[in-house]
Scaffold this motif. Structure first.
Motif, short mmCIF file in Angstrom:
data_model
loop_
_atom_site.label_atom_id
_atom_site.label_comp_id
_atom_site.label_asym_id
_atom_site.label_seq_id
_atom_site.Cartn_x
_atom_site.Cartn_y
_atom_site.Cartn_z
N LEU A 194 34.16 65.71 78.30
CA LEU A 194 35.23 66.60 77.68
C LEU A 194 34.99 67.85 77.33
CD1 LEU A 194 38.11 66.42 76.43
CD2 LEU A 194 36.99 65.29 74.44
N GLU A 195 33.66 67.88 76.77
CA GLU A 195 33.31 69.52 76.16
C GLU A 195 33.26 70.40 77.31
OE1 GLU A 195 29.75 71.75 74.05
OE2 GLU A 195 30.33 69.53 73.07
N ASP A 196 32.69 69.85 78.36
CA ASP A 196 32.68 70.88 79.58
C ASP A 196 33.86 70.95 80.19
OD1 ASP A 196 29.78 70.55 79.33
OD2 ASP A 196 29.44 69.04 80.86
N ASP A 197 34.74 70.31 80.28
CA ASP A 197 36.21 70.59 80.89
C ASP A 197 36.85 71.45 79.86
OD1 ASP A 197 35.58 69.18 83.11
OD2 ASP A 197 37.06 67.54 82.65
N LEU A 198 36.80 71.25 78.55
CA LEU A 198 37.19 72.34 77.71
C LEU A 198 36.85 73.87 77.94
CD1 LEU A 198 37.71 70.06 74.59
CD2 LEU A 198 39.62 71.29 75.92
N CYS A 199 35.45 73.66 78.14
CA CYS A 199 35.03 75.16 78.45
C CYS A 199 35.52 75.78 79.72
CB CYS A 199 33.31 75.05 78.54
SG CYS A 199 32.58 74.56 76.84
N LYS A 200 35.77 74.85 80.79
CA LYS A 200 36.12 75.26 82.04
C LYS A 200 37.52 75.70 82.07
CE LYS A 200 32.40 72.57 84.51
NZ LYS A 200 32.41 71.22 85.23
N SER A 201 38.42 75.16 81.30
CA SER A 201 39.74 75.12 81.47
C SER A 201 40.48 75.67 80.21
CB SER A 201 40.42 73.84 81.85
OG SER A 201 41.85 73.97 81.85
N PRO A 202 41.53 76.55 80.34
CA PRO A 202 42.19 77.20 79.24
C PRO A 202 43.40 76.03 78.88
CG PRO A 202 43.04 78.18 80.89
CD PRO A 202 41.88 77.29 81.63
N ASP A 203 43.61 75.05 79.57
CA ASP A 203 44.71 74.13 79.24
C ASP A 203 44.39 73.03 78.35
OD1 ASP A 203 47.00 72.40 79.29
OD2 ASP A 203 47.31 72.71 81.38
N THR A 204 44.29 73.11 77.04
CA THR A 204 43.84 72.09 76.06
C THR A 204 44.42 70.90 76.32
OG1 THR A 204 43.76 74.04 74.55
CG2 THR A 204 43.15 71.93 73.72
N ALA A 205 46.08 70.83 76.36
CA ALA A 205 46.69 69.55 76.29
C ALA A 205 46.30 68.84 77.69
CB ALA A 205 48.10 69.84 76.20
N SER A 206 46.22 69.30 78.72
CA SER A 206 45.91 68.71 79.79
C SER A 206 44.51 68.16 80.08
CB SER A 206 46.25 69.81 81.09
OG SER A 206 47.61 69.91 81.29
N VAL A 207 43.60 68.81 79.47
CA VAL A 207 42.21 68.36 79.68
C VAL A 207 42.31 67.35 78.63
CG1 VAL A 207 39.75 68.75 78.93
CG2 VAL A 207 41.18 70.36 80.21
N LEU A 208 42.64 67.06 77.52
CA LEU A 208 42.54 66.19 76.60
C LEU A 208 43.34 64.84 77.13
CD1 LEU A 208 43.20 67.99 73.03
CD2 LEU A 208 41.16 66.94 73.88
N ASP A 209 44.56 65.03 77.63
CA ASP A 209 45.39 63.83 78.35
C ASP A 209 44.43 63.16 79.30
OD1 ASP A 209 47.26 64.39 76.34
OD2 ASP A 209 48.47 65.30 77.90
N ARG A 210 43.77 64.02 80.03
CA ARG A 210 42.87 63.55 81.23
C ARG A 210 41.83 63.02 80.68
NH1 ARG A 210 42.54 68.04 83.74
NH2 ARG A 210 40.58 68.63 83.22
N HIS A 211 41.30 63.15 79.65
CA HIS A 211 40.19 62.35 79.04
C HIS A 211 40.45 61.16 78.28
CE1 HIS A 211 36.43 64.59 80.99
NE2 HIS A 211 37.57 65.78 80.73
N ASP A 212 41.71 61.25 77.83
CA ASP A 212 41.77 60.17 76.89
C ASP A 212 41.86 58.61 77.59
OD1 ASP A 212 43.00 59.20 74.51
OD2 ASP A 212 44.89 58.74 75.23
N ASN A 213 41.12 57.82 76.73
CA ASN A 213 40.65 56.66 77.31
C ASN A 213 40.83 55.78 76.17
OD1 ASN A 213 39.85 54.47 78.99
ND2 ASN A 213 37.80 55.02 79.14
N ARG A 214 41.80 55.51 75.43
CA ARG A 214 41.76 54.81 74.10
C ARG A 214 41.61 53.15 74.39
NH1 ARG A 214 47.00 56.75 71.66
NH2 ARG A 214 46.42 58.60 72.62
N GLU A 215 42.06 52.96 75.83
CA GLU A 215 42.25 51.40 76.18
C GLU A 215 40.85 50.95 76.25
OE1 GLU A 215 43.64 53.87 77.84
OE2 GLU A 215 45.74 53.29 77.76
N ALA A 216 39.72 51.78 76.30
CA ALA A 216 38.58 51.20 76.14
C ALA A 216 37.78 51.01 74.81
CB ALA A 216 37.41 52.46 77.03
N LEU A 217 38.71 51.35 73.98
CA LEU A 217 38.17 51.17 72.38
C LEU A 217 38.94 50.18 71.91
CD1 LEU A 217 37.04 54.05 72.88
CD2 LEU A 217 37.60 54.83 70.79
N PRO A 218 38.44 49.44 70.89
CA PRO A 218 39.02 48.43 70.21
C PRO A 218 40.20 48.62 69.70
CG PRO A 218 36.65 48.48 69.64
CD PRO A 218 37.02 49.54 70.05
N ALA A 219 41.19 47.88 69.60
CA ALA A 219 42.58 48.08 69.02
C ALA A 219 42.53 48.22 67.44
CB ALA A 219 43.35 47.16 69.55
#
Length: 352
Positions: A194-219
């Motif tokens: 995630l950090e690498d992609d934020l460094c590569k791209s200026p589009d904050t929202a798109s990068v965060l949404d692409r890496h969001d993986n809340r399903e992998a964490l406990p509810a």
């Protein structure tokens, strides 16, 4: 890149990201005055730096930041020289982060409490991992949920912010997502990507949404509907009464009632009032209100006694004064919110 901080905080520009790293792992990245001033200087520089489109904020070790440097504040309060300047600068930084023109992305991979919350929650994004532990435990040490708690806690749905403020309960990412404290989540092993992609791209929202993986964490583990019912009272006493009525049939209510019983009655009364008022105030006005409370807290009994019992002596036996909620008068609470005249918190750089 050096903006000060004497090694307690580090700065880097990499690609599109300005990166702030809290580097006091042995102190759980507790925030001190040097760190506040250094972060503010970095924000000054990066606001006009065209290379930087967003800010990454992270902590080394097992904590994002466990709060402020309580032992330092305790020593200064005991000496009769309360550290007002630290809080003044910290609160101005908190307010600034709420209106900073470039998105701030806190990567919360560990403990986040108190002052750490203040630098993380006021922007548009909060990323948490399975290691995140969020709490605002101030009323247990005779203090109050400051650093903008009156603004962000009061806006959480279903009285969840009041629940956190009055109990100091620690929650994980699932409940933080359910309440809106966290906006994104992913396993800790994905933070570097995630950090690498934020460094590569200026589009904050798109990068965060692409890496969001809340399903992998406990509810979420808490019953947010039950919390909403239990904490809907018009005073702390009404909340306690509802918990008492529910305790025979609810293990959660019984445990919560016991937890509240250990906290400072004055601090809880002030916290209830600050959230009640904060919901209709701007962040800047909340910080002004909290600074008024802060000055009175540092001049009073509860904070020094709470730090002594919990942090210094570790006896967990604070003697609160008054000891009962019903003995906290309306006039005593009002006094915490009175204007400071020439000592009011000023200097906000943005209209909020």
């Amino acid at each position: 890149m050096d903006f000060g901080g004497d090694g307690d905080v580090a700065f880097e520009v990499r690609g599109h990201a300005g990166i702030i790293s809290l580097t006091r792992p042995d102190a759980l990245n507790a925030i001190n005055h040097k760190m506040v001033r250094a972060m503010d200087a970095a924000l000054d520089a990066w606001q006009s730096d065209d290379r930087v489109t967003h800010i990454i904020l992270k902590g080394e070790g097992r904590a994002f930041s466990a709060g402020g440097d309580l032992l330092e504040l305790y020593r200064m309060s005991k000496s009769g020289r309360p550290h007002y300047d630290f809080f003044r600068d910290e609160y101005l930084l908190n307010a600034r982060l709420g209106v900073y023109p470039k998105p701030v992305v806190p990567m919360i991979d560990g403990i986040i409490m108190g002052g750490g919350v203040g630098v993380a929650v006021h922007g548009p994004y909060r990323v948490m991992t399975e290691n995140a532990v969020f709490a605002m435990p101030e009323v247990g040490i005779g203090f109050f949920p400051d650093v903008g708690g009156s603004h962000f806690l009061s806006r959480l749905p279903g009285h969840f912010g009041l629940f956190l403020a009055l109990t100091g309960t620690r929650i994980r990412a699932g409940d933080a997502l359910a309440s809106g404290i966290a906006t994104h989540a992913l396993p800790a092993e994905g933070l570097d990507a995630l950090e690498d992609d934020l460094c590569k791209s200026p589009d904050t929202a798109s990068v965060l949404d692409r890496h969001d993986n809340r399903e992998a964490l406990p509810a979420a583990k808490l019953d947010h509907k039950e919390i909403g019912r239990l904490f809907s009272g018009r005073s702390v006493i009404e909340v306690v009464e509802e918990l008492g009525r529910s305790a025979p049939d609810s293990e959660f209510a019984a445990k919560t009632l016991a937890a509240i019983g250990r906290n400072s009655p004055t601090s809880m009364s002030v916290a209830f009032r600050q959230l009640l008022e904060g919901v209709s105030l701007s962040l800047a006005d909340c910080m002004r209100m909290e600074y008024r409370i802060l000055v009175r807290m540092l001049q009073g009994h509860e904070f020094i006694e709470g730090i002594r019992a919990v942090i210094v002596d570790k006896t967990n036996d604070p003697t609160w004064n008054p000891a009962r909620l019903e003995d906290v008068s309306a006039d005593a609470v009002d006094a915490y919110f009175a204007h400071l005249n020439d000592d009011e918190l000023t200097g906000f750089s943005e209209v909020q």
